[in-house]
Write a protein that holds these residues in place. Structure first.
Motif, PDB file in Angstrom:
ATOM      1  N   THR A  18       0.841  -1.202   0.000  1.00  0.00           N
ATOM      2  CA  THR A  18       0.000   0.000   0.000  1.00  0.00           C
ATOM      3  C   THR A  18       0.875   1.250   0.000  1.00  0.00           C
ATOM      4  N   SER A  19       0.601   2.152  -0.936  1.00  0.00           N
ATOM      5  CA  SER A  19       1.281   3.455  -0.938  1.00  0.00           C
ATOM      6  C   SER A  19       0.207   4.534  -1.056  1.00  0.00           C
ATOM      7  N   LEU A  20       0.545   5.746  -0.637  1.00  0.00           N
ATOM      8  CA  LEU A  20      -0.435   6.844  -0.676  1.00  0.00           C
ATOM      9  C   LEU A  20       0.219   8.090  -1.267  1.00  0.00           C
ATOM     10  N   ILE A  21      -0.609   9.068  -1.633  1.00  0.00           N
ATOM     11  CA  ILE A  21      -0.098  10.313  -2.224  1.00  0.00           C
ATOM     12  C   ILE A  21      -0.379  11.482  -1.281  1.00  0.00           C
ATOM     13  N   HIS A  22       0.709  12.124  -0.812  1.00  0.00           N
ATOM     14  CA  HIS A  22       0.589  13.294   0.079  1.00  0.00           C
ATOM     15  C   HIS A  22       1.268  14.497  -0.559  1.00  0.00           C
ATOM     16  N   TYR A  23       0.543  15.318  -1.325  1.00  0.00           N
ATOM     17  CA  TYR A  23      -0.904  15.338  -1.523  1.00  0.00           C
ATOM     18  C   TYR A  23      -1.154  15.486  -3.015  1.00  0.00           C
ATOM     19  N   PRO A  24      -2.229  14.952  -3.553  1.00  0.00           N
ATOM     20  CA  PRO A  24      -2.419  14.949  -5.008  1.00  0.00           C
ATOM     21  C   PRO A  24      -2.799  16.309  -5.610  1.00  0.00           C
ATOM     22  N   ILE A  25      -3.430  17.194  -4.813  1.00  0.00           N
ATOM     23  CA  ILE A  25      -3.841  18.516  -5.319  1.00  0.00           C
ATOM     24  C   ILE A  25      -3.383  19.568  -4.319  1.00  0.00           C
ATOM     25  N   PRO A  26      -2.533  20.513  -4.745  1.00  0.00           N
ATOM     26  CA  PRO A  26      -2.116  21.548  -3.785  1.00  0.00           C
ATOM     27  C   PRO A  26      -3.293  22.461  -3.427  1.00  0.00           C
ATOM     28  N   PRO A  27      -3.278  23.061  -2.224  1.00  0.00           N
ATOM     29  CA  PRO A  27      -4.430  23.863  -1.777  1.00  0.00           C
ATOM     30  C   PRO A  27      -4.904  24.914  -2.788  1.00  0.00           C
ATOM     31  N   HIS A  28      -3.957  25.604  -3.452  1.00  0.00           N
ATOM     32  CA  HIS A  28      -4.392  26.683  -4.360  1.00  0.00           C
ATOM     33  C   HIS A  28      -5.140  26.156  -5.573  1.00  0.00           C
TER      34      HIS A  28
END
Ligand SMILES: *Cc1c(COP(=O)(O)O)cnc(C)c1O
Length: 367
Positions: free
Chosen positions: A304-314
């Protein structure tokens, strides 16, 4: 399947002590703002090398209430990293202030101090560095800029329990530090929780009032506060977990060092650790050219791997009104397209770590 983080494993290890702590609270009849909370606050302040700790409901409230205690309000600007979990920005927005993003250093992913000065305006009221992934931000130059402009510094320490900057624990480096005890953090409760640490008695006092309906004396309300208190049950659980934190962080470091050693020759950007940093490896984030293919192959191999983070806040819909067009913050945008977090945690065994390394090597076809 190798989980990203095995939360239940902590229970197998220290479940007895946790149950004893829970029992103690059940029988005490005191569930909010009691002795357990005060005991945890004292323990955690001590751990961070800070004078005061104020337990609150969660990490977002820790940030938001800290900003209120620092006097941030409508019309103010607060400098934040472009590359962070959205909570850092939301806390600013909740005060009616505007988050002003500053790009990260492309190697460390943490806010680049050399870009902060040009983001300061006459409306700037605070700087929030985030110790991202458990890596301390480069605080000394940030404090120097803040000092020069008379600005307070609020550390977002939600991912960095125990991390050190030039030998000093994060959480006592700026004017205040906001913590989260969300279960997946390095120090996690069995539910939501948060805290603020500070050396400033006036800020500490304001936070105690703000978290409790704006009240010091029951039914006497000085300001329009909120209800955001760390409950006694979570405080008692956190006291047990705090005693294990350094050992758990040590194990995270052993795994991180394994990854750094074994993945060094692959076509992957590995975390950069400056010589002044002693990180606690909340996340081990690599940069990849073909992230989606790699993640799919890892999944097929049971990892299992995850993405931190896929969409930046802006670039989130929540922040379209700020009108920051795509391409404005290229480093944050590039990281969002490339980063992948490998499994790592205090109860992951080294054989599983080796298997992750071997699998990645095969996927990246570099042997
Ligand atoms: C988790 C986190 C928060 C928010 O904490 P919650 O307890 O989930 O509200 C804030 N900032 C960062 C960087 C985080 O990782």
């Amino acid at each position: 399947m190798i989980p990203f983080l095995d939360l239940a494993a902590a229970h197998a290890e220290i479940g007895r002590e946790i149950e004893e702590a829970i029992h103690r609270v059940l029988e005490s009849g005191s569930y909010i703002l009691g002795r357990e909370l005060e005991a945890f606050e004292a323990d955690f302040a001590d751990y961070c090398g800070a004078k005061f700790c104020i337990g609150v409901g969660n990490g977002l409230d820790a940030l938001h209430l800290s900003l209120l205690a620092l006097g941030i309000g409508p019309g103010d600007e607060v400098i934040v990293p472009s590359n962070t979990f959205i909570a850092t920005w939301l806390a600013v927005s909740q005060c009616g202030a505007v988050p002003v993003p500053v790009e990260p250093n492309a190697a460390t992913h943490n806010i680049d101090p050399s870009l902060i000065e040009e983001a300061v305006t006459t409306r700037t009221r605070c700087i929030i560095p985030v110790h991202l992934y458990g890596q301390p931000a480069d605080i000394d130059p940030i404090l120097a800029i803040a000092d020069h402009h008379g600005l307070p510094v609020l550390e977002d320490a939600a991912q960095s329990h125990g991390a050190r900057y030039r030998g000093r624990r994060v959480g006592s480096l700026g004017d205040a530090a906001a913590w989260s005890f969300y279960p997946g953090k390095n120090l996690g409760a069995l539910g939501d929780g948060g805290a603020v640490t500070t050396n400033n008695s006036a800020i500490a006092e304001r936070l105690r009032v703000l978290r409790n309906y704006g009240s010091r004396t029951k039914y006497v309300n000085e300001v329009r506060g909120t209800n955001s208190r760390l409950d006694s049950l979570q405080a008692a659980i956190l006291r047990v977990k705090l005693r294990n934190l350094d050992r758990w962080n040590e194990h995270r470091k052993v795994l991180a060092n394994l990854y750094l050693r074994e993945l060094g020759h692959l076509k992957a950007a590995l975390p950069a650790v400056p010589e002044w940093a002693d990180p606690v490896w909340h996340l081990f984030v690599v940069g990849l050219d073909e992230r989606e293919r790699v993640q799919k192959k890892l999944h097929e191999a049971g990892i299992t791997s995850l993405i931190h983070y896929p969409i930046p806040p802006h670039m989130q819909q929540a922040y379209t009104d700020l009108g920051i067009p795509q391409g404005t913050l290229p480093i944050a945008e590039d990281l969002a397209n490339r980063v992948l977090s490998l499994p790592l945690g205090p109860h992951m065994n080294l054989a599983d770590g080796q298997y992750v390394c071997q699998t990645l090597a095969t996927i990246l076809d570099d042997r």
